[in-house]
Write a protein that holds these residues in place. Sequence first.
Motif, PDB file in Angstrom:
ATOM      1  N   THR A 130       0.854  -1.176   0.000  1.00 14.73           N
ATOM      2  CA  THR A 130       0.000   0.000   0.000  1.00 14.73           C
ATOM      3  C   THR A 130       0.890   1.225   0.000  1.00 14.73           C
ATOM      4  O   THR A 130       2.122   1.124   0.079  1.00 14.73           O
ATOM      5  CB  THR A 130      -0.937  -0.010   1.222  1.00 14.73           C
ATOM      6  OG1 THR A 130      -1.910   1.035   1.086  1.00 14.73           O
ATOM      7  CG2 THR A 130      -0.157   0.158   2.518  1.00 14.73           C
ATOM      8  N   LYS A 156     -10.689  -0.434   1.417  1.00 11.32           N
ATOM      9  CA  LYS A 156      -9.719   0.119   0.464  1.00 11.32           C
ATOM     10  C   LYS A 156     -10.015  -0.363  -0.959  1.00 11.32           C
ATOM     11  O   LYS A 156     -10.762  -1.314  -1.184  1.00 11.32           O
ATOM     12  CB  LYS A 156      -8.296  -0.290   0.853  1.00 11.32           C
ATOM     13  CG  LYS A 156      -7.877   0.144   2.244  1.00 11.32           C
ATOM     14  CD  LYS A 156      -7.871   1.651   2.381  1.00 11.32           C
ATOM     15  CE  LYS A 156      -7.338   2.066   3.752  1.00 11.32           C
ATOM     16  NZ  LYS A 156      -7.323   3.535   3.918  1.00 11.32           N
ATOM     17  N   ARG A 157      -9.389   0.310  -1.922  1.00 11.10           N
ATOM     18  CA  ARG A 157      -9.521  -0.057  -3.342  1.00 11.10           C
ATOM     19  C   ARG A 157      -8.428  -1.070  -3.683  1.00 11.10           C
ATOM     20  O   ARG A 157      -7.250  -0.748  -3.621  1.00 11.10           O
ATOM     21  CB  ARG A 157      -9.404   1.179  -4.221  1.00 11.10           C
ATOM     22  CG  ARG A 157     -10.481   2.234  -3.991  1.00 11.10           C
ATOM     23  CD  ARG A 157     -10.107   3.535  -4.683  1.00 11.10           C
ATOM     24  NE  ARG A 157      -8.873   4.086  -4.118  1.00 11.10           N
ATOM     25  CZ  ARG A 157      -8.173   5.080  -4.680  1.00 11.10           C
ATOM     26  NH1 ARG A 157      -8.566   5.617  -5.828  1.00 11.10           N
ATOM     27  NH2 ARG A 157      -7.067   5.507  -4.094  1.00 11.10           N
ATOM     28  N   ASP A 208      -5.429   1.345  -3.730  1.00 10.32           N
ATOM     29  CA  ASP A 208      -4.872   1.436  -2.386  1.00 10.32           C
ATOM     30  C   ASP A 208      -4.059   0.214  -1.969  1.00 10.32           C
ATOM     31  O   ASP A 208      -3.157   0.330  -1.139  1.00 10.32           O
ATOM     32  CB  ASP A 208      -6.002   1.617  -1.360  1.00 10.32           C
ATOM     33  CG  ASP A 208      -6.824   2.852  -1.613  1.00 10.32           C
ATOM     34  OD1 ASP A 208      -6.230   3.925  -1.835  1.00 10.32           O
ATOM     35  OD2 ASP A 208      -8.069   2.743  -1.604  1.00 10.32           O
TER      36      ASP A 208
END
Length: 281
Positions: A130, A156-157, A208
């Motif tokens: 990340t 998160k993505r 992310d």
Amino acid sequence: MSKLVAALPMYDWPEVRGDVDAQWVRLRDAFRQRGIDAPEAVVRSNRDLPPVPGGIRDGAGKLIAPDPATLPPDEFDFHQLWLSPTLLFGQTCWGPMELGLARHVQVIAQPSYDEFEGGQGELYSSALVTLADGGPSVLSPDDGKAVIPLDLIRGKRFTFNNPDSMSGLLGLTRDLEAIGEGLEIFASRSESGGHRSSIVAIAEGRADIATIDCQSWALAQRFEPAARQVKVVGWTARRKGLPFITARTTSPDVVASMREAIAELGLEGSVAKQPVVERVG
């Protein structure tokens, strides 16, 4: 001139193609010493694959892939390579193997990942990366078990290289399921097209979190500037690494000779007292 093909495409980054070529030369010469008609060089595009008029068919005559000559010549379709009836030596991922490829190829050997953090013998793991925040990266655990920081990845993505990738998607999926979670933990999921592209997407703020296999992560730290902007926050469990394969029609004698050559060159991974974490196909 050999009518067979060979390729080592899984870690064939532009910056290390000389090393990949040198690895093939070692293998090629060892194979030839055993009477195997190994090709001079590896292939790197669809145009390098021999045409198969009417398309590639399995042992029962079922069409399983189009004629490589009909594909964009400058691209490289790995599935075409893996299914080619002329494949002497290649490398794939256990994701495609579990999803059907195993019926059409033979596993020759498992390479060693000993030189990479996150690897041990024939086993490898993926780093969860990340955006860097100044804190330290998480080291790969000695026991090879998954380290999944749910608090850091929830909402998160997530981006992954390919939907059939064990290192980029399937392994993490199984690790999450083992602790009662799933991919729904992420706010979104997107396909980047490659581990390197996943790292760049995180550095550029388009994603992310991603899981990058340990050898690709080692390459990224050497050659991808975007890797300096991300850090490791966890690891997937160790699993069998990317196997060396050959066509289903390659004779048992040739397969045995290639296995002997690989072992003699010290390219095969071995794991002492280390259980395989799960099934691999």
